[in-house]
Design a protein around this motif. Structure first.
Motif, PDB file in Angstrom:
ATOM      1  N   SER A  91      -4.314  -6.197   6.487  1.00 33.69           N
ATOM      2  CA  SER A  91      -4.017  -4.929   5.798  1.00 33.69           C
ATOM      3  C   SER A  91      -3.172  -5.177   4.559  1.00 33.69           C
ATOM      4  CB  SER A  91      -3.293  -3.977   6.748  1.00 33.69           C
ATOM      5  OG  SER A  91      -4.094  -3.678   7.862  1.00 33.69           O
ATOM      6  N   ARG A  92      -2.193  -6.073   4.699  1.00 33.28           N
ATOM      7  CA  ARG A  92      -1.343  -6.379   3.536  1.00 33.28           C
ATOM      8  C   ARG A  92      -2.170  -7.014   2.424  1.00 33.28           C
ATOM      9  NH1 ARG A  92       4.061 -10.285   3.560  1.00 33.28           N
ATOM     10  NH2 ARG A  92       4.714  -9.784   1.442  1.00 33.28           N
ATOM     11  N   ARG A  93      -3.095  -7.921   2.813  1.00 33.52           N
ATOM     12  CA  ARG A  93      -3.951  -8.558   1.815  1.00 33.52           C
ATOM     13  C   ARG A  93      -4.847  -7.523   1.128  1.00 33.52           C
ATOM     14  NH1 ARG A  93      -5.285 -12.322   4.857  1.00 33.52           N
ATOM     15  NH2 ARG A  93      -7.218 -11.477   5.678  1.00 33.52           N
ATOM     16  N   ASN A  94      -5.381  -6.592   1.917  1.00 32.66           N
ATOM     17  CA  ASN A  94      -6.232  -5.551   1.329  1.00 32.66           C
ATOM     18  C   ASN A  94      -5.453  -4.666   0.361  1.00 32.66           C
ATOM     19  OD1 ASN A  94      -8.435  -6.450   2.759  1.00 32.66           O
ATOM     20  ND2 ASN A  94      -8.133  -5.021   4.461  1.00 32.66           N
ATOM     21  N   LEU A  95      -4.217  -4.308   0.756  1.00 31.42           N
ATOM     22  CA  LEU A  95      -3.379  -3.498  -0.137  1.00 31.42           C
ATOM     23  C   LEU A  95      -3.100  -4.242  -1.436  1.00 31.42           C
ATOM     24  CD1 LEU A  95      -0.780  -1.911   2.324  1.00 31.42           C
ATOM     25  CD2 LEU A  95      -2.543  -0.729   1.015  1.00 31.42           C
ATOM     26  N   ALA A  96      -2.810  -5.564  -1.306  1.00 36.62           N
ATOM     27  CA  ALA A  96      -2.533  -6.352  -2.514  1.00 36.62           C
ATOM     28  C   ALA A  96      -3.769  -6.418  -3.401  1.00 36.62           C
ATOM     29  CB  ALA A  96      -2.085  -7.755  -2.109  1.00 36.62           C
ATOM     30  N   HIS A  97      -4.963  -6.589  -2.775  1.00 41.45           N
ATOM     31  CA  HIS A  97      -6.202  -6.649  -3.567  1.00 41.45           C
ATOM     32  C   HIS A  97      -6.442  -5.330  -4.295  1.00 41.45           C
ATOM     33  CE1 HIS A  97      -8.008 -10.178  -1.061  1.00 41.45           C
ATOM     34  NE2 HIS A  97      -7.116 -10.564  -1.955  1.00 41.45           N
ATOM     35  N   LEU A  98      -6.287  -4.224  -3.574  1.00 43.15           N
ATOM     36  CA  LEU A  98      -6.524  -2.913  -4.190  1.00 43.15           C
ATOM     37  C   LEU A  98      -5.542  -2.657  -5.328  1.00 43.15           C
ATOM     38  CD1 LEU A  98      -7.236  -0.743  -1.017  1.00 43.15           C
ATOM     39  CD2 LEU A  98      -8.865  -1.478  -2.772  1.00 43.15           C
ATOM     40  N   PHE A  99      -4.269  -3.019  -5.100  1.00 45.54           N
ATOM     41  CA  PHE A  99      -3.255  -2.821  -6.136  1.00 45.54           C
ATOM     42  C   PHE A  99      -3.568  -3.675  -7.361  1.00 45.54           C
ATOM     43  CE2 PHE A  99       0.793  -3.937  -8.128  1.00 45.54           C
ATOM     44  CZ  PHE A  99       1.314  -2.668  -8.368  1.00 45.54           C
ATOM     45  N   VAL A 158       0.953 -11.928 -12.025  1.00 46.17           N
ATOM     46  CA  VAL A 158       2.200 -11.236 -11.659  1.00 46.17           C
ATOM     47  C   VAL A 158       1.890  -9.953 -10.892  1.00 46.17           C
ATOM     48  CG1 VAL A 158       4.236 -10.088 -12.593  1.00 46.17           C
ATOM     49  CG2 VAL A 158       3.454 -12.230 -13.604  1.00 46.17           C
ATOM     50  N   ILE A 159       0.828  -9.243 -11.327  1.00 49.06           N
ATOM     51  CA  ILE A 159       0.436  -8.011 -10.624  1.00 49.06           C
ATOM     52  C   ILE A 159       0.013  -8.336  -9.192  1.00 49.06           C
ATOM     53  CG2 ILE A 159      -1.356  -6.237 -10.537  1.00 49.06           C
ATOM     54  CD1 ILE A 159      -1.231  -6.088 -13.560  1.00 49.06           C
ATOM     55  N   GLY A 160      -0.730  -9.436  -9.035  1.00 51.16           N
ATOM     56  CA  GLY A 160      -1.153  -9.823  -7.687  1.00 51.16           C
ATOM     57  C   GLY A 160       0.038 -10.122  -6.790  1.00 51.16           C
ATOM     58  N   ILE A 161       1.011 -10.881  -7.328  1.00 47.34           N
ATOM     59  CA  ILE A 161       2.208 -11.204  -6.538  1.00 47.34           C
ATOM     60  C   ILE A 161       2.990  -9.933  -6.220  1.00 47.34           C
ATOM     61  CG2 ILE A 161       4.414 -12.425  -6.601  1.00 47.34           C
ATOM     62  CD1 ILE A 161       3.056 -14.530  -8.368  1.00 47.34           C
ATOM     63  N   THR A 162       3.103  -9.052  -7.230  1.00 46.82           N
ATOM     64  CA  THR A 162       3.803  -7.778  -6.997  1.00 46.82           C
ATOM     65  C   THR A 162       3.079  -6.950  -5.946  1.00 46.82           C
ATOM     66  OG1 THR A 162       4.523  -7.797  -9.301  1.00 46.82           O
ATOM     67  CG2 THR A 162       4.713  -5.724  -8.112  1.00 46.82           C
ATOM     68  N   GLY A 163       1.732  -6.941  -6.021  1.00 49.21           N
ATOM     69  CA  GLY A 163       0.957  -6.200  -5.020  1.00 49.21           C
ATOM     70  C   GLY A 163       1.168  -6.745  -3.625  1.00 49.21           C
ATOM     71  N   TRP A 164       1.228  -8.073  -3.512  1.00 44.90           N
ATOM     72  CA  TRP A 164       1.472  -8.687  -2.204  1.00 44.90           C
ATOM     73  C   TRP A 164       2.847  -8.301  -1.671  1.00 44.90           C
ATOM     74  CZ3 TRP A 164      -1.096 -10.996   1.541  1.00 44.90           C
ATOM     75  CH2 TRP A 164      -0.397 -11.751   2.477  1.00 44.90           C
ATOM     76  N   TYR A 165       3.851  -8.309  -2.595  1.00 49.18           N
ATOM     77  CA  TYR A 165       5.212  -7.937  -2.182  1.00 49.18           C
ATOM     78  C   TYR A 165       5.279  -6.466  -1.784  1.00 49.18           C
ATOM     79  CZ  TYR A 165      10.187  -6.922  -2.625  1.00 49.18           C
ATOM     80  OH  TYR A 165      11.472  -6.482  -2.393  1.00 49.18           O
ATOM     81  N   LEU A 166       4.687  -5.586  -2.620  1.00 46.25           N
ATOM     82  CA  LEU A 166       4.713  -4.158  -2.308  1.00 46.25           C
ATOM     83  C   LEU A 166       3.905  -3.850  -1.055  1.00 46.25           C
ATOM     84  CD1 LEU A 166       4.354  -2.588  -5.880  1.00 46.25           C
ATOM     85  CD2 LEU A 166       6.413  -2.846  -4.493  1.00 46.25           C
ATOM     86  N   GLY A 167       2.813  -4.595  -0.869  1.00 47.26           N
ATOM     87  CA  GLY A 167       2.040  -4.421   0.365  1.00 47.26           C
ATOM     88  C   GLY A 167       2.883  -4.731   1.590  1.00 47.26           C
ATOM     89  N   GLN A 173       5.933  -2.505   6.233  1.00 43.90           N
ATOM     90  CA  GLN A 173       7.108  -2.662   7.103  1.00 43.90           C
ATOM     91  C   GLN A 173       7.303  -1.524   8.089  1.00 43.90           C
ATOM     92  OE1 GLN A 173      10.681  -3.556   4.971  1.00 43.90           O
ATOM     93  NE2 GLN A 173      10.083  -5.665   4.551  1.00 43.90           N
ATOM     94  N   PRO A 174       7.246  -0.230   7.651  1.00 44.31           N
ATOM     95  CA  PRO A 174       7.426   0.844   8.637  1.00 44.31           C
ATOM     96  C   PRO A 174       6.368   0.812   9.728  1.00 44.31           C
ATOM     97  CG  PRO A 174       7.637   1.682   6.403  1.00 44.31           C
ATOM     98  CD  PRO A 174       7.117   0.285   6.291  1.00 44.31           C
ATOM     99  N   THR A 175       5.100   0.567   9.325  1.00 35.36           N
ATOM    100  CA  THR A 175       4.024   0.512  10.319  1.00 35.36           C
ATOM    101  C   THR A 175       4.231  -0.655  11.268  1.00 35.36           C
ATOM    102  OG1 THR A 175       2.536   1.415   8.646  1.00 35.36           O
ATOM    103  CG2 THR A 175       1.529   0.428  10.594  1.00 35.36           C
ATOM    104  N   ARG A 176       4.619  -1.798  10.694  1.00 40.77           N
ATOM    105  CA  ARG A 176       4.835  -2.965  11.526  1.00 40.77           C
ATOM    106  C   ARG A 176       6.011  -2.754  12.481  1.00 40.77           C
ATOM    107  NH1 ARG A 176       4.339  -9.065   9.402  1.00 40.77           N
ATOM    108  NH2 ARG A 176       4.732 -10.148  11.346  1.00 40.77           N
ATOM    109  N   ARG A 177       7.075  -2.123  11.949  1.00 34.66           N
ATOM    110  CA  ARG A 177       8.235  -1.853  12.791  1.00 34.66           C
ATOM    111  C   ARG A 177       7.878  -0.890  13.916  1.00 34.66           C
ATOM    112  NH1 ARG A 177      11.667  -1.781   8.931  1.00 34.66           N
ATOM    113  NH2 ARG A 177      11.338   0.384   8.372  1.00 34.66           N
ATOM    114  N   ALA A 178       7.077   0.155  13.579  1.00 33.64           N
ATOM    115  CA  ALA A 178       6.666   1.107  14.611  1.00 33.64           C
ATOM    116  C   ALA A 178       5.785   0.421  15.657  1.00 33.64           C
ATOM    117  CB  ALA A 178       5.913   2.271  13.963  1.00 33.64           C
TER     118      ALA A 178
END
Length: 427
Positions: free
Chosen positions: A7-15, A182-191, A196-201
């Motif tokens: 999911s994080r990878r997909n979010l980073a790709h979309l971003f 840089v956008i890809g790295i930022t997307g990975w970080y933001l992803g 985090q909330p979903t993972r924590r839940a």
């Protein structure tokens, strides 16, 4: 965990895809506008030069002959500016025939329409090699006293403009991929941040399920063991009765645990405002005082209370709020040694009702205080399953108070006691 990584990878790709597309489109538009602006400036300079050439020649012509005859042609040599970048300057008469030229060879007949155009010509740098250069050419009609007297045609190399555009293209060629990275790295970080909330839940749910399974496994095993013994041919009827009583006690304990778990599941989140009623918090606590005073007396504890004379009204679910107070009082009585004191106080502070449950019991270590409202959290062996708790009482109390838009806090010193404070908004 693999699902979270995907999911994080997909979010980073979309971003990266969305932001990268915006970046590429923006870079393309910026480059196009930059080319247009620089070419406009270049053309304006070329136009000014051609106008200067024509004006100078016209001035000399008008001084020589007046009125001007369209067959008269000004001398080019008198009108040449000091612009060394011009590749050629040509004069054509009104019949589009070449009259005079300076610079590169010129066609005898003007065949192009007036205006700007970009052309490429051969330039003999040496006898052996020929290079091509790009020129910006302007053909300007010369009109004097409403009479077309000819055309001036000049050209200047586009090399300075092309060099500037080459630098811009080089910057975009290098800058866009770097920015995409840089956008890809930022997307990975933001992803990661978004997950985090979903993972924590998810981790909390996993831990909750594991804790509940663990709490239920032990009593089920005890029931099974007691039942197997009870099913054997009775040698001693009292022993068989003892086993059945054990099964009954364990079943009651399991029932209480399941009820608590259902309570936590059903009352997750804020309460529906329409379901809340205006209640007198003082009256609600008075209904508990007599009951817990008797329990305190039975355990040889001192129970004190101090409630205001005037009512304090809250918008609340009376049963849920009573459950939260009961959990705090039960814990206070449970973990206060005989001879100790348990106190209950209620007062008003600004627009909030403040309820304090305090004791001088065994207290809670500082390292455990941040976790005491977590589900199935037990401080130590003293607060073990044998004391009759599952580590859900404080979690339930906190969930109830938060559902009423309130706040519960705890302070404690080991060996000196604990203070729990509940703040609730008044209606």
């Amino acid at each position: 965990m693999f699902a979270f990584a995907r999911s994080r990878r997909n979010l980073a790709h979309l971003f990266a895809l969305s932001m990268g597309s915006i970046l590429v489109v923006f870079a393309g538009i910026a480059y196009f506008l930059g080319v247009e602006e620089q070419l406009q400036v270049f053309d304006e300079e070329l136009y000014s030069t051609s106008k200067a050439i024509a004006a100078n020649a016209q001035h000399r012509l008008s001084r020589q002959r007046w009125p001007v005859n369209k067959d008269d042609v000004p001398k080019l040599a008198y009108g040449l500016p000091s612009d060394r970048e011009l590749v050629y300057v040509r004069w054509y008469n009104s019949k589009r025939k070449l009259v005079e030229s300076n610079g590169a060879l010129a066609p005898r007949q003007l065949t192009v329409a007036p205006g700007f155009r970009t052309i490429q010509i051969n330039s003999n740098q040496t006898n052996a090699t020929t290079t091509k250069i790009w020129l910006r050419e302007l053909t300007l009609p010369i009109i004097q006293n409403n009479t077309l007297i000819g055309y001036v045609q000049i050209a200047r190399p586009l090399l300075p403009l092309r060099e500037s555009l080459n630098r811009a293209r080089l910057f975009l060629t290098l800058g866009v991929p770097v920015t995409l990275g840089v956008i890809g790295i930022t997307g990975w970080y933001l992803g990661g941040l978004a997950m985090q909330p979903t993972r924590r839940a998810y981790e909390q749910l996993q831990r909750f399920t594991a804790d509940a399974s663990h709490e239920l496994r032990a009593p089920v095993a005890a029931i099974l063991s007691n039942a197997q013994v009870a099913l054997m041919p009775p040698e001693d009827e009292s022993e068989q009765r003892f086993r059945l009583e054990n099964i009954e006690e364990i079943a009651k304990s399991m029932s209480a645990l399941i009820s608590n778990l259902l309570f936590l599941a059903r009352h997750e989140g804020s309460l529906d405002g329409a379901a809340l009623k205006s209640i007198d918090f003082v009256e609600l606590l008075r209904s508990l005082v007599d009951e817990y005073k008797q329990q305190a007396d039975a355990k040889n504890l001192n129970f004190t209370f101090r409630l205001p004379e005037q009512p304090l009204y809250l918008q609340a679910d009376a049963e849920l709020l009573k459950q939260a107070v009961v959990n705090l009082l039960t814990n206070a009585l449970k973990y206060t040694p005989a001879g100790g004191t348990v106190g209950l106080r209620l007062f008003q502070r600004a627009h909030r009702a403040i309820l304090v449950v305090e004791d001088n019991g065994i207290g809670i270590p500082a390292e455990d205080l941040p976790h005491i409202f977590e589900r199935f959290y037990r401080v130590d062996n003293v607060r073990s399953r044998q004391t009759g708790g599952f580590g859900l009482g404080l979690a339930i109390a906190q969930q109830i108070i938060q559902a009423h838009r309130g706040q519960i806090t705890a302070n404690s010193v080991p060996g000196e006691g604990s203070i729990f404070e509940i703040q609730l908004p008044l209606s």
